[in-house]
Design an enzyme around this catalytic site. Structure first.
Site, short mmCIF file in Angstrom:
data_model
loop_
_atom_site.label_atom_id
_atom_site.label_comp_id
_atom_site.label_asym_id
_atom_site.label_seq_id
_atom_site.Cartn_x
_atom_site.Cartn_y
_atom_site.Cartn_z
N LYS A 1 0.81 -1.22 0.00
CA LYS A 1 0.00 0.00 0.00
C LYS A 1 0.84 1.27 0.00
O LYS A 1 0.42 2.30 -0.54
CB LYS A 1 -0.97 -0.02 1.19
CG LYS A 1 -1.92 -1.21 1.15
CD LYS A 1 -2.67 -1.33 -0.17
CE LYS A 1 -3.18 -2.73 -0.43
NZ LYS A 1 -3.76 -2.93 -1.76
N GLU B 1 -1.60 8.71 7.67
CA GLU B 1 -2.28 9.65 6.78
C GLU B 1 -3.21 10.54 7.59
O GLU B 1 -3.64 10.17 8.68
CB GLU B 1 -3.19 8.90 5.79
CG GLU B 1 -2.51 8.13 4.74
CD GLU B 1 -3.53 7.40 3.84
OE1 GLU B 1 -3.07 6.72 2.95
OE2 GLU B 1 -4.76 7.52 4.05
N HIS C 1 -16.32 -2.92 6.54
CA HIS C 1 -15.67 -3.20 5.26
C HIS C 1 -16.37 -4.28 4.45
O HIS C 1 -15.84 -4.77 3.46
CB HIS C 1 -14.19 -3.54 5.45
CG HIS C 1 -13.47 -2.48 6.25
ND1 HIS C 1 -13.30 -1.21 5.77
CD2 HIS C 1 -12.97 -2.48 7.50
CE1 HIS C 1 -12.69 -0.48 6.70
NE2 HIS C 1 -12.49 -1.22 7.77
N ARG D 1 -8.22 -7.02 -9.60
CA ARG D 1 -9.06 -8.21 -9.80
C ARG D 1 -10.43 -7.78 -10.31
O ARG D 1 -10.73 -6.59 -10.30
CB ARG D 1 -9.24 -8.92 -8.47
CG ARG D 1 -9.91 -8.00 -7.45
CD ARG D 1 -10.33 -8.68 -6.16
NE ARG D 1 -11.15 -7.80 -5.35
CZ ARG D 1 -10.70 -6.91 -4.48
NH1 ARG D 1 -9.39 -6.77 -4.31
NH2 ARG D 1 -11.53 -6.15 -3.80
C1 MV4 Z 1 -9.15 5.95 5.08
C2 MV4 Z 1 -10.31 6.48 5.67
C3 MV4 Z 1 -10.25 7.76 6.16
N1 MV4 Z 1 -9.11 8.47 6.08
N2 MV4 Z 1 -8.04 6.68 5.02
C4 MV4 Z 1 -10.76 1.51 4.45
C5 MV4 Z 1 -10.35 0.48 3.49
C6 MV4 Z 1 -9.11 0.93 2.86
N3 MV4 Z 1 -9.21 0.80 1.44
C7 MV4 Z 1 -8.94 2.34 3.28
N4 MV4 Z 1 -10.03 2.66 4.15
C8 MV4 Z 1 -10.19 3.92 4.66
N5 MV4 Z 1 -9.11 4.71 4.59
C9 MV4 Z 1 -8.03 7.90 5.52
N6 MV4 Z 1 -6.91 8.62 5.47
C10 MV4 Z 1 -11.43 5.68 5.74
C11 MV4 Z 1 -11.38 4.38 5.25
C12 MV4 Z 1 -12.57 3.61 5.43
C13 MV4 Z 1 -13.31 3.14 4.37
C14 MV4 Z 1 -12.94 3.37 3.05
C15 MV4 Z 1 -13.69 2.90 2.02
C16 MV4 Z 1 -14.85 2.18 2.28
C17 MV4 Z 1 -15.23 1.94 3.55
C18 MV4 Z 1 -14.47 2.40 4.61
C19 MV4 Z 1 -14.89 2.16 5.91
C20 MV4 Z 1 -14.16 2.61 6.94
C21 MV4 Z 1 -13.00 3.33 6.70
#
Ligand code: MV4
Length: 508
Positions: free
Chosen positions: A116, A199, A234, A291
């Site tokens: 990542k 972040e 998630h 994917r």
């Molecule tokens: C984040 C975020 C808020 N701020 N990064 C969750 C899965 C991964 N792909 C990254 N994710 C997140 N990263 C920052 N800097 C909130 C999430 C996140 C989220 C993102 C997409 C879909 C659902 C989510 C549920 C909780 C948190």
């Protein structure tokens, strides 16, 4: 074109891939565990091979065994689906090295996007917006300095993570040390890599992702976006395309950013770029998913492009016969993921035999199912039974179609996510397209066994009796109630309240 594809997966996606292969005149070889001898994905294949005992690590995750099967049965290509081995770059490499075409992106792209921090750095360097923060893995002291510089609240993430695993929100400097320790130990245990980075925490964001399709001749297309904000821990529950309420300008910029991302890494095949869309309209790269995704059908519905067939053609070296300007958005599609889980008990798995499984049919509906009536749902695998997709000219019409279809989806023998989805479709926040990624966790009222509204009980009893006595089958929908008849109990969901009646209580 290929003559035989080995489908290295199970459930609805294995059935979906088999359908695409057959449409292209390609034979299908299935693999299955001991628990899946009679599974639907085995029945739709032309041949099937046992790959091990029920636990996934002893069957669907056994890379060497599956590659041996592919070679022994004369497959010339392998489709990994999603989950299992789909993002295992070593496996992709071994397939290619042994003369089995990998129906997915190149192994080095999977590897780079699986790290990542490396993915973030690649995107930052390519000019794709990333969340403000570190672009390297950090020691605790560096993480602390980075957090001070970025400003709290921050998000601690695992470099080997993805899908939200090994991720921690941190409100103040005082909480950082403990969060780093927990994220590291979680990441070390899950991915064998305890690297972390930091972040800025983005609050109130939506999850919007762009579908990519690229061939091996340098053609890269974007098939617009999906909104997947309706999720819980998630696990996505509802997805739609296009994302509601986006301005044409924002849609254009998201698509352009996804194309930049794809070109920067030499993407080939179907893939997805995930973005966080902040309340202020800023968007940030999160991850690239190398994917086919569960929610790909909503994009197929609004673009008319068969993504799985396209993946197969591209893997065979065919050029995409499409230009970006040929791809048009038409209408609106919404998908509900039907899980064998109990929404009233915090979405606990609900295994059992599907004594009834009768999906709805009708105009503007698509059902991708991995099970049929009589199937046994075990605790060994993901609880996704089927995906129900409604398509119409407008979002409101698609919502209405999905709601009616959910009401008519007859399932008995397990509890399902359907009552939750019927509740969600009725929420003003959902109808007005303002669901953010925290909405479900904040709002699903009866995640545990919350108090029921006793004034609804007579209505619930009447609905349960009607379902038992009526000719509508074991599941009866209406504007107010969703009823699921199980062997000993009848569940009725009204207004977010789920009543469960032992059958003998309902006898007149
Ligand atoms: C984040 C975020 C808020 N701020 N990064 C969750 C899965 C991964 N792909 C990254 N994710 C997140 N990263 C920052 N800097 C909130 C999430 C996140 C989220 C993102 C997409 C879909 C659902 C989510 C549920 C909780 C948190």
């Amino acid at each position: 074109m290929f003559r035989k594809i080995l489908v290295a997966n199970r459930g609805e996606i294995a059935v979906r891939i088999a359908r695409a292969a057959h449409a292209l005149g390609i034979r299908v070889a299935a693999v299955h565990s001991e628990a899946d001898r009679g599974a639907l994905h085995v029945r739709v294949a032309d041949e099937a091979h046992l790959c091990g005992p029920a636990p996934a690590r002893d069957s669907y995750l056994r890379a060497e065994r599956i590659l041996e099967i592919a070679k022994a049965c004369g497959a010339d290509a392998l489709h990994p689906g999603y989950g299992f081995l789909s993002e295992n770059s070593d496996f992709a490499e071994q397939c290619a090295a042994q003369g089995i075409a990998w129906i997915g992106p190149p192994a080095d792209v999977i590897r780079r996007m699986g790290d990542k921090v490396l993915a973030r750095r690649s995107m930052h360097e390519a000019g794709v917006p990333v969340v403000p923060g570190a672009t390297e893995r950090l020691t605790d002291a560096e993480a602390s300095a980075a957090a001070q510089r970025i400003g709290f609240p921050v998000m601690v993430k695992a470099t080997g993570g993805g899908g939200g695993r090994g991720m921690r929100a941190v409100q103040t400097a005082g909480d950082l040390g403990a969060a780093l320790a927990r994220a590291r130990s979680e990441a070390g245990a899950s991915f064998g890599d305890d690297g972390v980075y930091v972040e800025k925490l983005i609050l109130g964001a939506r999850h919007v992702e762009v579908q990519l399709l690229a061939d091996a001749h340098g053609k890269v297309l974007q098939l617009f976006e999906r909104d997947c904000s309706a999720q819980r821990r998630h696990q996505k529950l509802i997805e739609e395309a296009p994302a509601p309420g986006l301005s044409p300008g924002l849609r254009e910029r998201l698509g352009a950013a996804a194309l930049t991302a794809a070109r920067a890494v030499g993407y080939v095949s179907a893939g997805t770029v995930e973005f966080l869309l902040a309340p202020d309209g800023q968007f940030y790269f999160l991850e690239m998913n190398t994917r086919i995704q569960v929610e790909h059908p909503v994009t197929e519905a609004v673009t008319g492009i068969d993504l799985v067939q396209a993946m197969i053609r591209v893997a065979a070296g065919e050029p995409l016969g499409l230009r970006q300007q040929d791809i048009e958005l038409r209408g609106h599609a919404i998908e509900a993921r039907i899980y064998a889980e109990d929404p009233k008990q915090s979405f606990l798995p609900s295994p059992g035999r599907l004594s009834v499984f009768r999906p709805p049919t009708g105009p503007g509906l698509r059902v991708d199912a991995g099970v049929e009536a009589g199937s046994e749902v075990t605790v060994h695998y993901d609880a996704l039974l089927a995906k129900l997709v409604a398509f119409a000219e407008t979002r409101d019409a698609a919502l209405a179609r999905l709601d009616a279809a959910l009401a008519g989806f007859a399932v008995a023998g397990v509890r399902t996510s359907i009552p939750f989805q019927r509740w969600l479709l009725r929420q003003d926040v959902f109808r007005s397209a303002s669901v953010d990624i925290g909405f479900v966790e904040r709002s699903w009222p009866k995640g545990g066994a919350g108090p029921l509204d006793p004034s609804l009980r007579p209505l619930a009893v009447a609905a349960a009796r009607a379902a038992l006595g009526g000719s509508c089958g074991p599941m009866l929908g209406g504007p107010e109630a969703a009823v699921t008849v199980r062997p000993k109990v009848v569940d009725v969901l009204i207004d977010g309240d789920l009543f469960s009646f032992p059958r003998e209580e309902l006898l007149p």
